[in-house]
Motif scaffolding. Structure first.
Motif, mmCIF file in Angstrom:
data_model
loop_
_atom_site.group_PDB
_atom_site.id
_atom_site.type_symbol
_atom_site.label_atom_id
_atom_site.label_comp_id
_atom_site.label_asym_id
_atom_site.label_seq_id
_atom_site.Cartn_x
_atom_site.Cartn_y
_atom_site.Cartn_z
ATOM 1 N N GLU A 199 11.022 3.341 4.587
ATOM 2 C CA GLU A 199 9.633 3.560 4.957
ATOM 3 C C GLU A 199 9.470 4.988 5.467
ATOM 4 O O GLU A 199 10.430 5.630 5.874
ATOM 5 N N GLY A 200 8.263 5.511 5.405
ATOM 6 C CA GLY A 200 7.960 6.833 5.934
ATOM 7 C C GLY A 200 8.412 7.986 5.071
ATOM 8 O O GLY A 200 8.522 9.115 5.556
ATOM 9 N N LEU A 201 8.661 7.761 3.794
ATOM 10 C CA LEU A 201 9.049 8.856 2.915
ATOM 11 C C LEU A 201 7.831 9.715 2.590
ATOM 12 O O LEU A 201 6.786 9.202 2.211
ATOM 13 N N SER A 202 7.975 11.015 2.711
ATOM 14 C CA SER A 202 6.871 11.923 2.412
ATOM 15 C C SER A 202 6.832 12.230 0.921
ATOM 16 O O SER A 202 7.775 11.929 0.178
ATOM 17 N N ALA A 203 5.746 12.860 0.485
ATOM 18 C CA ALA A 203 5.629 13.259 -0.920
ATOM 19 C C ALA A 203 6.774 14.191 -1.296
ATOM 20 O O ALA A 203 7.327 14.097 -2.392
ATOM 21 N N THR A 204 7.164 15.067 -0.392
ATOM 22 C CA THR A 204 8.274 15.977 -0.656
ATOM 23 C C THR A 204 9.578 15.210 -0.802
ATOM 24 O O THR A 204 10.375 15.499 -1.694
ATOM 25 N N ASP A 205 9.794 14.224 0.057
ATOM 26 C CA ASP A 205 10.990 13.386 -0.058
ATOM 27 C C ASP A 205 11.037 12.709 -1.423
ATOM 28 O O ASP A 205 12.086 12.670 -2.068
ATOM 29 N N ARG A 250 9.478 13.550 -4.234
ATOM 30 C CA ARG A 250 9.664 14.522 -5.314
ATOM 31 C C ARG A 250 11.122 14.959 -5.393
ATOM 32 O O ARG A 250 11.705 15.008 -6.468
ATOM 33 N N ASN A 251 11.710 15.291 -4.264
ATOM 34 C CA ASN A 251 13.101 15.739 -4.264
ATOM 35 C C ASN A 251 14.047 14.649 -4.735
ATOM 36 O O ASN A 251 14.970 14.917 -5.505
ATOM 37 N N ALA A 252 13.819 13.428 -4.284
ATOM 38 C CA ALA A 252 14.665 12.318 -4.706
ATOM 39 C C ALA A 252 14.550 12.081 -6.202
ATOM 40 O O ALA A 252 15.554 11.876 -6.881
ATOM 41 N N LEU A 253 13.354 12.125 -6.729
ATOM 42 C CA LEU A 253 13.171 11.896 -8.162
ATOM 43 C C LEU A 253 13.823 13.004 -8.979
ATOM 44 O O LEU A 253 14.372 12.746 -10.043
ATOM 45 N N ARG A 254 13.746 14.219 -8.487
ATOM 46 C CA ARG A 254 14.403 15.318 -9.198
ATOM 47 C C ARG A 254 15.922 15.121 -9.236
ATOM 48 O O ARG A 254 16.552 15.350 -10.243
ATOM 49 N N LEU A 255 16.485 14.712 -8.107
ATOM 50 C CA LEU A 255 17.936 14.504 -8.051
ATOM 51 C C LEU A 255 18.364 13.328 -8.920
ATOM 52 O O LEU A 255 19.385 13.393 -9.599
ATOM 53 N N TRP A 256 17.614 12.228 -8.876
ATOM 54 C CA TRP A 256 18.025 11.018 -9.554
ATOM 55 C C TRP A 256 17.630 10.970 -11.021
ATOM 56 O O TRP A 256 18.023 10.068 -11.736
ATOM 57 N N SER A 257 16.820 11.918 -11.471
ATOM 58 C CA SER A 257 16.411 11.886 -12.877
ATOM 59 C C SER A 257 17.421 12.573 -13.778
ATOM 60 O O SER A 257 17.322 12.532 -14.982
ATOM 61 N N GLU A 312 0.835 -1.213 0.000
ATOM 62 C CA GLU A 312 0.000 0.000 0.000
ATOM 63 C C GLU A 312 0.868 1.260 0.000
ATOM 64 O O GLU A 312 0.589 2.216 -0.729
ATOM 65 N N GLU A 313 1.929 1.251 0.795
ATOM 66 C CA GLU A 313 2.831 2.406 0.839
ATOM 67 C C GLU A 313 3.550 2.587 -0.500
ATOM 68 O O GLU A 313 3.695 3.712 -0.987
ATOM 69 N N ARG A 314 3.977 1.485 -1.089
ATOM 70 C CA ARG A 314 4.649 1.550 -2.390
ATOM 71 C C ARG A 314 3.705 2.107 -3.446
ATOM 72 O O ARG A 314 4.082 2.966 -4.247
ATOM 73 N N HIS A 315 2.458 1.665 -3.426
ATOM 74 C CA HIS A 315 1.455 2.159 -4.367
ATOM 75 C C HIS A 315 1.270 3.663 -4.198
ATOM 76 O O HIS A 315 1.209 4.410 -5.192
ATOM 77 N N SER A 316 1.201 4.129 -2.968
ATOM 78 C CA SER A 316 1.048 5.564 -2.705
ATOM 79 C C SER A 316 2.255 6.348 -3.208
ATOM 80 O O SER A 316 2.109 7.445 -3.759
ATOM 81 N N MET A 317 3.437 5.785 -3.017
ATOM 82 C CA MET A 317 4.646 6.446 -3.496
ATOM 83 C C MET A 317 4.637 6.560 -5.021
ATOM 84 O O MET A 317 5.015 7.592 -5.582
ATOM 85 N N ILE A 318 4.201 5.503 -5.679
ATOM 86 C CA ILE A 318 4.128 5.522 -7.143
ATOM 87 C C ILE A 318 3.105 6.552 -7.596
ATOM 88 O O ILE A 318 3.346 7.297 -8.557
ATOM 89 N N ALA A 319 1.974 6.638 -6.906
ATOM 90 C CA ALA A 319 0.945 7.622 -7.255
ATOM 91 C C ALA A 319 1.484 9.038 -7.143
ATOM 92 O O ALA A 319 1.232 9.888 -8.007
ATOM 93 N N VAL A 320 2.230 9.316 -6.085
ATOM 94 C CA VAL A 320 2.838 10.640 -5.913
ATOM 95 C C VAL A 320 3.803 10.924 -7.054
ATOM 96 O O VAL A 320 3.765 11.993 -7.674
ATOM 97 N N ALA A 321 4.656 9.965 -7.362
ATOM 98 C CA ALA A 321 5.630 10.148 -8.433
ATOM 99 C C ALA A 321 4.941 10.332 -9.784
ATOM 100 O O ALA A 321 5.346 11.188 -10.578
ATOM 101 N N ALA A 322 3.893 9.569 -10.050
ATOM 102 C CA ALA A 322 3.159 9.701 -11.316
ATOM 103 C C ALA A 322 2.521 11.083 -11.423
ATOM 104 O O ALA A 322 2.505 11.686 -12.505
ATOM 105 N N GLN A 375 10.903 4.373 -11.385
ATOM 106 C CA GLN A 375 11.705 5.317 -10.609
ATOM 107 C C GLN A 375 11.621 5.035 -9.110
ATOM 108 O O GLN A 375 12.634 5.104 -8.410
ATOM 109 N N ILE A 376 10.434 4.722 -8.614
ATOM 110 C CA ILE A 376 10.277 4.428 -7.189
ATOM 111 C C ILE A 376 11.042 3.160 -6.826
ATOM 112 O O ILE A 376 11.759 3.120 -5.819
ATOM 113 N N ASP A 377 10.902 2.130 -7.633
ATOM 114 C CA ASP A 377 11.634 0.893 -7.352
ATOM 115 C C ASP A 377 13.140 1.124 -7.369
ATOM 116 O O ASP A 377 13.872 0.598 -6.529
#
Length: 80
Positions: free
Chosen positions: A64-70, A72-79, A14-24, A48-50
């Protein structure tokens, strides 16, 4: 459970799904929310989340416990 093993556990499904939704959402936002690319956004976000979670695991960081901001910032850095 040892402290080391607790740092390598990942988010549950469920948490992974939420993380993917935020990233999408952020991917859709980057392209101006133009229609017709939702499935592509989801697949790319999933990848990207995986990848992000695997990098965190390899670094011994908690995943675990990564926020939407975390996320977003991680995806920006790693992209780049």
């Amino acid at each position: 459970m040892t402290a080391e093993s607790s740092t390598i556990t990942g988010p549950n499904a469920e948490e992974r799904h939420s993380m993917i939704a935020v990233a999408a959402y952020f991917l859709a936002e980057q392209r101006g929310f133009l229609p017709g690319e939702a499935e592509r956004d989801w697949k790319l976000a999933e990848h990207q989340i995986d990848r992000m979670l695997e990098r965190l695991r390899q670094a011994g960081q908690p995943t675990e416990g990564l926020s939407a901001t975390d996320i977003r910032n991680a995806l920006r850095l790693w992209s780049h």
